[in-house]
Write a protein that holds these residues in place. Structure first.
Motif, PDB file in Angstrom:
ATOM      1  N   LEU A  70      -7.098   4.780   0.715  1.00  0.00           N
ATOM      2  CA  LEU A  70      -7.174   3.668   1.550  1.00  0.00           C
ATOM      3  C   LEU A  70      -6.889   3.832   2.709  1.00  0.00           C
ATOM      4  CD1 LEU A  70      -8.330   0.642   2.698  1.00  0.00           C
ATOM      5  CD2 LEU A  70      -5.884  -0.143   1.225  1.00  0.00           C
ATOM      6  N   ILE A  71      -5.831   4.482   2.831  1.00  0.00           N
ATOM      7  CA  ILE A  71      -5.232   4.980   3.970  1.00  0.00           C
ATOM      8  C   ILE A  71      -5.559   5.896   5.090  1.00  0.00           C
ATOM      9  CG2 ILE A  71      -2.087   6.431   4.856  1.00  0.00           C
ATOM     10  CD1 ILE A  71      -1.455   5.291   2.194  1.00  0.00           C
ATOM     11  N   ALA A  72      -5.965   6.856   4.054  1.00  0.00           N
ATOM     12  CA  ALA A  72      -6.855   7.670   5.230  1.00  0.00           C
ATOM     13  C   ALA A  72      -8.092   7.423   5.278  1.00  0.00           C
ATOM     14  CB  ALA A  72      -6.957   8.943   3.712  1.00  0.00           C
ATOM     15  N   LEU A  73      -9.311   6.137   5.135  1.00  0.00           N
ATOM     16  CA  LEU A  73      -9.603   5.921   5.804  1.00  0.00           C
ATOM     17  C   LEU A  73      -9.657   5.121   6.558  1.00  0.00           C
ATOM     18  CD1 LEU A  73     -12.613   4.582   4.789  1.00  0.00           C
ATOM     19  CD2 LEU A  73     -12.310   3.029   3.838  1.00  0.00           C
ATOM     20  N   CYS A  74      -8.498   4.364   6.464  1.00  0.00           N
ATOM     21  CA  CYS A  74      -8.454   3.661   7.965  1.00  0.00           C
ATOM     22  C   CYS A  74      -7.539   4.601   8.820  1.00  0.00           C
ATOM     23  CB  CYS A  74      -6.619   2.717   7.226  1.00  0.00           C
ATOM     24  SG  CYS A  74      -7.150   0.930   6.355  1.00  0.00           S
ATOM     25  N   ARG A  75      -6.951   5.783   8.585  1.00  0.00           N
ATOM     26  CA  ARG A  75      -6.651   6.737  10.344  1.00  0.00           C
ATOM     27  C   ARG A  75      -7.767   7.306  10.439  1.00  0.00           C
ATOM     28  NH1 ARG A  75      -1.207   8.669   9.978  1.00  0.00           N
ATOM     29  NH2 ARG A  75      -2.406  10.359  10.771  1.00  0.00           N
ATOM     30  N   SER A  76      -9.034   7.580   9.782  1.00  0.00           N
ATOM     31  CA  SER A  76     -10.201   7.748   9.666  1.00  0.00           C
ATOM     32  C   SER A  76     -10.817   7.647  11.485  1.00  0.00           C
ATOM     33  CB  SER A  76     -11.256   8.311   9.314  1.00  0.00           C
ATOM     34  OG  SER A  76     -10.942   8.417   8.138  1.00  0.00           O
ATOM     35  N   PHE A  77     -10.758   6.604  11.855  1.00  0.00           N
ATOM     36  CA  PHE A  77     -10.974   6.375  13.157  1.00  0.00           C
ATOM     37  C   PHE A  77     -10.336   5.644  13.901  1.00  0.00           C
ATOM     38  CE2 PHE A  77     -14.609   5.746   9.809  1.00  0.00           C
ATOM     39  CZ  PHE A  77     -15.506   6.189   9.798  1.00  0.00           C
TER      40      PHE A  77
ATOM     41  N   THR B 165       0.926  -1.451  -0.300  1.00  0.00           N
ATOM     42  CA  THR B 165      -0.022  -0.404  -0.342  1.00  0.00           C
ATOM     43  C   THR B 165       0.678   1.389   0.043  1.00  0.00           C
ATOM     44  OG1 THR B 165      -1.471  -0.914   1.154  1.00  0.00           O
ATOM     45  CG2 THR B 165      -2.001   1.329   0.845  1.00  0.00           C
ATOM     46  N   GLY B 166       1.733   1.510   0.611  1.00  0.00           N
ATOM     47  CA  GLY B 166       2.622   2.402   0.637  1.00  0.00           C
ATOM     48  C   GLY B 166       3.577   2.310  -0.653  1.00  0.00           C
ATOM     49  N   PHE B 167       3.974   1.712  -0.745  1.00  0.00           N
ATOM     50  CA  PHE B 167       4.278   1.684  -2.396  1.00  0.00           C
ATOM     51  C   PHE B 167       3.604   1.839  -3.301  1.00  0.00           C
ATOM     52  CE2 PHE B 167       7.727  -1.580  -1.508  1.00  0.00           C
ATOM     53  CZ  PHE B 167       8.996  -0.558  -1.403  1.00  0.00           C
ATOM     54  N   LEU B 168       2.535   1.563  -3.672  1.00  0.00           N
ATOM     55  CA  LEU B 168       1.436   2.066  -3.820  1.00  0.00           C
ATOM     56  C   LEU B 168       0.854   3.772  -3.613  1.00  0.00           C
ATOM     57  CD1 LEU B 168      -1.475  -0.739  -4.467  1.00  0.00           C
ATOM     58  CD2 LEU B 168       0.340  -0.038  -6.685  1.00  0.00           C
ATOM     59  N   ALA B 169       0.802   4.383  -2.548  1.00  0.00           N
ATOM     60  CA  ALA B 169       0.255   5.734  -2.514  1.00  0.00           C
ATOM     61  C   ALA B 169       2.075   5.989  -2.828  1.00  0.00           C
ATOM     62  CB  ALA B 169       0.748   5.823  -0.843  1.00  0.00           C
ATOM     63  N   ALA B 170       3.013   5.960  -3.117  1.00  0.00           N
ATOM     64  CA  ALA B 170       4.361   7.147  -3.761  1.00  0.00           C
ATOM     65  C   ALA B 170       4.119   7.743  -4.833  1.00  0.00           C
ATOM     66  CB  ALA B 170       5.673   6.265  -3.667  1.00  0.00           C
ATOM     67  N   ARG B 171       3.879   8.759  -4.998  1.00  0.00           N
ATOM     68  CA  ARG B 171       3.809   9.871  -5.606  1.00  0.00           C
ATOM     69  C   ARG B 171       5.098   9.943  -6.902  1.00  0.00           C
ATOM     70  NH1 ARG B 171       0.405  14.343  -2.077  1.00  0.00           N
ATOM     71  NH2 ARG B 171       2.086  13.676  -1.114  1.00  0.00           N
ATOM     72  N   ASN B 172       5.894   9.566  -6.350  1.00  0.00           N
ATOM     73  CA  ASN B 172       7.070   9.664  -7.794  1.00  0.00           C
ATOM     74  C   ASN B 172       7.335   8.403  -8.260  1.00  0.00           C
ATOM     75  OD1 ASN B 172       7.758   8.435  -4.565  1.00  0.00           O
ATOM     76  ND2 ASN B 172       9.861   8.745  -4.528  1.00  0.00           N
ATOM     77  N   LEU B 173       6.554   7.235  -7.647  1.00  0.00           N
ATOM     78  CA  LEU B 173       6.780   5.815  -7.952  1.00  0.00           C
ATOM     79  C   LEU B 173       5.556   5.840  -9.042  1.00  0.00           C
ATOM     80  CD1 LEU B 173       8.284   3.627  -5.571  1.00  0.00           C
ATOM     81  CD2 LEU B 173      10.146   5.457  -7.568  1.00  0.00           C
ATOM     82  N   MET B 174       4.440   5.948  -8.627  1.00  0.00           N
ATOM     83  CA  MET B 174       3.286   5.582  -9.265  1.00  0.00           C
ATOM     84  C   MET B 174       2.270   6.807  -9.760  1.00  0.00           C
ATOM     85  SD  MET B 174       3.198   2.571  -8.660  1.00  0.00           S
ATOM     86  CE  MET B 174       4.274   1.185  -8.652  1.00  0.00           C
ATOM     87  N   PRO B 175       1.477   6.262 -10.866  1.00  0.00           N
ATOM     88  CA  PRO B 175       1.034   7.659 -11.613  1.00  0.00           C
ATOM     89  C   PRO B 175      -0.660   7.907 -10.877  1.00  0.00           C
ATOM     90  CG  PRO B 175       0.062   5.077 -12.205  1.00  0.00           C
ATOM     91  CD  PRO B 175       1.685   5.362 -11.921  1.00  0.00           C
ATOM     92  N   VAL B 176      -0.711   8.883 -11.178  1.00  0.00           N
ATOM     93  CA  VAL B 176      -1.728   9.409  -9.821  1.00  0.00           C
ATOM     94  C   VAL B 176      -2.908   8.446  -9.899  1.00  0.00           C
ATOM     95  CG1 VAL B 176      -3.435  11.550  -9.952  1.00  0.00           C
ATOM     96  CG2 VAL B 176      -1.236  11.747 -10.896  1.00  0.00           C
ATOM     97  N   TRP B 177      -3.238   7.493 -11.566  1.00  0.00           N
ATOM     98  CA  TRP B 177      -4.386   6.822 -11.274  1.00  0.00           C
ATOM     99  C   TRP B 177      -4.359   6.100  -9.906  1.00  0.00           C
ATOM    100  CZ3 TRP B 177      -4.169   2.441 -12.328  1.00  0.00           C
ATOM    101  CH2 TRP B 177      -2.865   1.720 -13.430  1.00  0.00           C
ATOM    102  N   VAL B 178      -3.002   5.769  -9.398  1.00  0.00           N
ATOM    103  CA  VAL B 178      -2.519   5.078  -8.418  1.00  0.00           C
ATOM    104  C   VAL B 178      -2.813   4.653  -7.226  1.00  0.00           C
ATOM    105  CG1 VAL B 178      -1.614   2.734  -7.574  1.00  0.00           C
ATOM    106  CG2 VAL B 178      -2.188   2.860 -10.311  1.00  0.00           C
ATOM    107  N   THR B 179      -2.438   6.424  -7.123  1.00  0.00           N
ATOM    108  CA  THR B 179      -2.108   6.787  -5.809  1.00  0.00           C
ATOM    109  C   THR B 179      -3.247   7.140  -5.481  1.00  0.00           C
ATOM    110  OG1 THR B 179      -1.074   9.322  -6.757  1.00  0.00           O
ATOM    111  CG2 THR B 179       0.566   7.549  -6.221  1.00  0.00           C
ATOM    112  N   TRP B 180      -3.942   7.909  -6.208  1.00  0.00           N
ATOM    113  CA  TRP B 180      -4.941   8.204  -5.243  1.00  0.00           C
ATOM    114  C   TRP B 180      -6.279   7.371  -3.995  1.00  0.00           C
ATOM    115  CZ3 TRP B 180      -6.698  12.748  -3.530  1.00  0.00           C
ATOM    116  CH2 TRP B 180      -5.509  14.145  -3.770  1.00  0.00           C
ATOM    117  N   PRO B 181      -6.795   6.061  -4.795  1.00  0.00           N
ATOM    118  CA  PRO B 181      -7.365   5.039  -4.537  1.00  0.00           C
ATOM    119  C   PRO B 181      -6.152   4.262  -2.572  1.00  0.00           C
ATOM    120  CG  PRO B 181      -7.236   4.941  -6.848  1.00  0.00           C
ATOM    121  CD  PRO B 181      -5.693   5.944  -6.904  1.00  0.00           C
ATOM    122  N   ALA B 182      -5.068   4.578  -3.121  1.00  0.00           N
ATOM    123  CA  ALA B 182      -3.976   4.355  -2.196  1.00  0.00           C
ATOM    124  C   ALA B 182      -4.402   4.829  -1.346  1.00  0.00           C
ATOM    125  CB  ALA B 182      -2.473   3.730  -2.607  1.00  0.00           C
ATOM    126  N   ARG B 183      -4.024   6.938  -1.251  1.00  0.00           N
ATOM    127  CA  ARG B 183      -4.171   7.286  -0.071  1.00  0.00           C
ATOM    128  C   ARG B 183      -5.292   7.372   0.202  1.00  0.00           C
ATOM    129  NH1 ARG B 183      -0.071  10.660   0.364  1.00  0.00           N
ATOM    130  NH2 ARG B 183       1.724  10.194  -0.724  1.00  0.00           N
TER     131      ARG B 183
END
Length: 264
Positions: free
Chosen positions: A115-122, A95-113
């Motif tokens: 998911l991270i925001a959802l896990c951190r919300s509660f 998930t961290g690899f997919l969320a890295a904006r310097n390695l992945m395109p935008v259409w991959v990083t946004w869903p990964a981020r």
């Protein structure tokens, strides 16, 4: 001779920042308003201190007579923390690899981020309540709740660490004709591995602490034992459990510090 008007104007060493002063005044006024609105007063604080003294008096001396129950709860909390940390790391790494904006395109990083925001919300307690309602009481609900918390924490910090790496090493590995997976293993992972180990050990410490809290809402572990003793008004047993929890956290802190020194 130079006139008084020709002399340079003196500037204050520390000019007043009126915006900051007004902001602090408004903050202080809001704190007073919030305390009055919530019923916070010195009288209530004094009454609470008196009740607290009587409560602490009933806790001493600690009662370790139920040591078997305490040991079983501590062992279960350790198991919950270790299992949740392991699976949390396994899921947080990709998930961290997919969320890295310097390695992945935008259409991959946004869903990964997202998911991270959802896990951190509660908070883990809220997530534990949801899993307790979904799969019932027990350690499994606590493990699932802490896995969600681990994904949210480690993935975010891991993605930020990847975004701070030097791309020269990545380009050098790519120049050899290596594939994407080889680039990640040889060009990215060596640069972030020490920080990733630090994140993982810290998350293990956090899961050890949170395993006591999720048990209070039905997630198993020493938290369930603590809550049961509190409901029975066995406050001396409560103090014994708290002492054991503090000792467990201190030992885990020593071990995590040693692990960071060894692997970094």
């Amino acid at each position: 001779m130079t006139s008084a008007t020709d002399q340079p104007r003196r500037r204050a060493a520390f000019p007043p920042n009126w915006r900051a002063r007004i902001g602090f005044v408004l903050l202080a006024l809001y704190v007073v308003y919030a305390c009055a609105h919530m019923g916070v007063s010195l009288e209530r604080l004094q009454v609470g201190m008196e009740h607290g003294q009587r409560f602490l008096a009933r806790m001493f001396p600690p009662n370790f007579g139920r040591w078997e129950l305490i040991v079983s709860g501590i062992v279960e909390s350790l198991q919950i923390a270790v299992i949740a940390t392991f699976f949390g790391i396994v899921l947080a790494l990709p998930t961290g690899f997919l969320a890295a904006r310097n390695l992945m395109p935008v259409w991959v990083t946004w869903p990964a981020r997202a998911l991270i925001a959802l896990c951190r919300s509660f908070h883990p307690i809220i997530v534990a309540i949801i899993f307790v309602k979904a799969i019932g009481f027990g350690a499994l609900a606590g493990v699932m709740a802490l896995i969600v918390a681990s994904i949210g924490f480690i993935s975010k910090l891991f993605a930020e660490a990847i975004e701070e790496i030097s791309l020269k090493q990545v380009e050098a590995v790519r120049a050899t004709g290596a594939g994407f997976l080889s680039v990640l293993i040889m060009g990215v992972l060596p640069q972030v591995l020490p920080r990733f180990i630090g994140f993982s050990t810290y998350q293990l410490d956090s899961n050890l602490r949170n395993s006591t809290m999720v048990g209070i809402v039905g997630g198993g572990g020493i938290g369930a034992t603590l809550f049961t003793a509190y409901q029975r008004f066995d406050f001396d047993v409560v103090l014994a459990i708290l002492i054991v929890i503090v000792a467990m956290i201190m030992v885990a802190e020593v071990i995590s510090t040693w692990a960071r020194k060894v692997f970094q």
